[in-house]
Design an enzyme around this catalytic site. Structure first.
Site, PDB file in Angstrom:
ATOM      1  NE  ARG A  52      33.792  81.506  11.019  1.00  0.00           N
ATOM      2  CZ  ARG A  52      33.483  80.238  10.407  1.00  0.00           C
ATOM      3  NH1 ARG A  52      32.999  80.021   9.311  1.00  0.00           N
ATOM      4  NH2 ARG A  52      33.875  79.197  11.075  1.00  0.00           N
ATOM      5  CB  ALA A  54      42.070  77.926  11.046  1.00  0.00           C
ATOM      6  CD  GLN A 200      31.764  82.098  15.084  1.00  0.00           C
ATOM      7  OE1 GLN A 200      31.166  81.995  16.189  1.00  0.00           O
ATOM      8  NE2 GLN A 200      32.748  83.174  15.022  1.00  0.00           N
ATOM      9  CG  ASP A 240      40.780  79.102  15.195  1.00  0.00           C
ATOM     10  OD1 ASP A 240      40.026  78.558  15.787  1.00  0.00           O
ATOM     11  OD2 ASP A 240      40.501  79.622  14.177  1.00  0.00           O
ATOM     12  CE  LYS A 251      35.481  81.564  16.919  1.00  0.00           C
ATOM     13  NZ  LYS A 251      36.351  82.619  16.950  1.00  0.00           N
TER      14      LYS A 251
END
Lengths: 361, 361
Positions: A52, A54, A200, A240, A251
């Site tokens: 995970r 970007a 995260q 991202d 996010k």
């Protein structure tokens, strides 16, 4: 960066031709790696978020094409692998950027030369990612140093999600700035948003602890209160996808923190290597696709049970309807600056930092 | 309201002189009640949040004084019980209001008459709570009906935490409005914020499901994104304390939703019975104490394991520093209106709705 004293990247080639990655679903509870041997392995790793972040998704995608070319370097398979990899996560633009770059190298080549060329290009993208993040982190560290020069207190940074070294090949984006400030003896303390639904923030806390950076975990709800009470000097996140005019897709929940920063006069920065900038989109709110993920991510929470074994608890029953948008878009008007490898720009100044790119769109 | 078809209040007297409450720590996984037989039982129930919700805490506190008086009705014990109960949770003002009200009744009485008088006053406060919430819910339902009259679509309401019937003696505050709109055949759909760290949104989802109100659970991070995309017609929350000028202290994260509502032109309402208004404080940000709760609430998440047994998982290790402010304050400038039993007022118009109270401060 180091894990238990051993230098690691988050992705590397193995001697037997696989791509090895840190399995991020098992962090922070266990450090385990996983070998990806096919394009399907790569797609699965991206979809399930074993891989995970970007920038890292972009690099993994490039290696996915390389693995595909080793199996069948024909035009049809190249197109198919590109399409399937690109669909594996829709919001991060680094994936499309890396896939397009590798395809542009491969397309003119006769198929027998494609596999080697793809491996080489993927490795170049990985190495460049490290350098981009090192460079942008230096610019970000300067911002942190400037706050410290003014306040003479530890600089309080709030971050959301994980924009650390494991979200990239190395160094990270937002955390690259924090690591470099910390390494330059600028006192920094990081407020770490938990970042539901996938938490995260726990990866961020794990990274910061490993590097010795002072930090405090908070629920996503807490940041506004902290800013109201002068406990945050700046908000620093990754992204991202950033639109040409500086809208920041990141996010889910980032927008709420940007609103609170704006309301309290706290600067809000996104740290992004240039492949995260989508020069083809101006209006990020209208143009950037927002991934909707599975309800199970909200309904179930993973952690350790009393025997220190990995376990999940179900917090909501199956009958409870759930929505789970994974990203939101922070409009450029709430963004103080975008930190890139070329320096820090106001959102509307991004094009001037990358003049060639903007026109190319 | 009904649980499995049986009418319940969230607190009632038992034949043997105890105060029975729904143990809200076991919801939504199990419906269990708990008898409170001493002031210590009441304090424990409030501190551990077996009993929660500003209005219900107030009523429980009143009964706590009654239980204390039955044991020792002397002046010293009255003062001590008042002090200890009042300290059990600092942010909700209904507790102080109810304790002061009962004490004002008891103080002039000879000690032998205090226990009966305290029981009577506590019961009065409980019954009044039901009536206040019924009345304010009617005003709130009118707001929902007005949105529906304009849009002719199901009204999309976002709520944070649990301002439902179990947070009061009956009906709830924000949810009282939703129940009454639903019962009047106004189509309503509720976005339910999970409300980390304690996930009171699960209580809200449980209540709404029991009453048949359509709803969708989302993480706390999602509300801004929903509002950006026109998915929310109004934000409707309860409150733990509202200042005289209309600053709203409510569950941590409420402020972030108010910012998003303001940024997207979505009306933001707090539904509160008048005992939630603290006429002694104007500046809520400076004046309302914010409770800091235990780190374990953030580090551990409760739910059901695979055997459908209640279980917790630890998401962050003990070494990870945690901050856990339980409330935040939404400034009046972000509040469209306060819904009370006397009607809906703009924040600055609260004093005009309750002219006697304001001057009394």
């Amino acid at each position: 960066m180091k894990v238990n004293g051993v230098p690691f990247r988050s992705l590397w080639q193995t001697a037997d031709g696989a791509v090895e990655v840190i399995d991020q679903r098992r962090l922070p509870y266990a450090f385990a790696t996983r070998a990806l041997r096919s394009v399907d392995d790569v797609i699965d790793a991206i979809c399930t978020m074993a891989v995970r972040g970007a920038p890292l998704i972009g690099v993994a995608g490039a290696y996915g094409l390389a693995l595909a070319m080793r199996r069948d370097p024909g035009d049809a398979h190249l197109a198919e692998a590109h399409r399937r990899l690109n669909a594996s996560r829709p919001t991060a633009v680094n994936l499309r950027w890396a896939l397009d770059r590798v395809r542009a190298v491969l397309a003119p080549l006769p198929p027998p030369r494609r596999a080697d060329a793809a491996w080489l290009e993927a490795a170049r993208i990985a190495d460049e990612d490290v350098e981009l993040n090192r460079a942008l982190g230096r610019h970000g560290a300067d911002l942190i140093a400037a706050v410290h020069a003014r306040t003479r207190r530890p600089v309080q940074v709030l971050t959301h999600c994980n924009a650390g070294w494991i979200a990239t090949v190395d160094f990270g984006t937002a955390l690259s700035a924090i690591y470099q400030a910390h390494d330059a003896s600028i006192p920094v303390h990081v407020w770490v948003d938990e970042t539901r639904p996938r938490n995260q923030g726990l990866l961020t806390a794990w990274e910061l602890a490993a590097h010795g950076v002072p930090h405090t975990l908070v629920v996503d709800n807490a940041g506004g209160h902290l800013m109201q009470h002068g406990e945050v000097d700046l908000v620093l996140v990754g992204a991202d996808r950033v639109s040409a005019r500086g809208d920041v897709a990141n996010k889910i929940g980032t927008y709420l923190k940007a609103l609170a920063a704006h309301d309290n006069g706290v600067p809000f920065y996104a740290a992004v290597p240039s492949p995260t900038i989508d020069w083809t989109i101006d209006d990020g709110l209208a143009g950037i696709p927002i991934e909707e993920r599975a309800a199970g991510e909200v309904r179930e929470v993973a952690g350790l049970d009393r025997q220190q074994q990995r376990a999940t608890v179900r917090i909501a029953p199956d009958e409870t309807p759930v929505a789970n948008p994974a990203f939101d878009v922070t409009p450029a008007r709430l963004v103080t600056g975008i930190i890139t490898e070329r320096g820090v720009a106001a959102p509307h100044g991004l094009g001037a930092l990358f003049p060639g790119r903007r026109q190319a769109a």
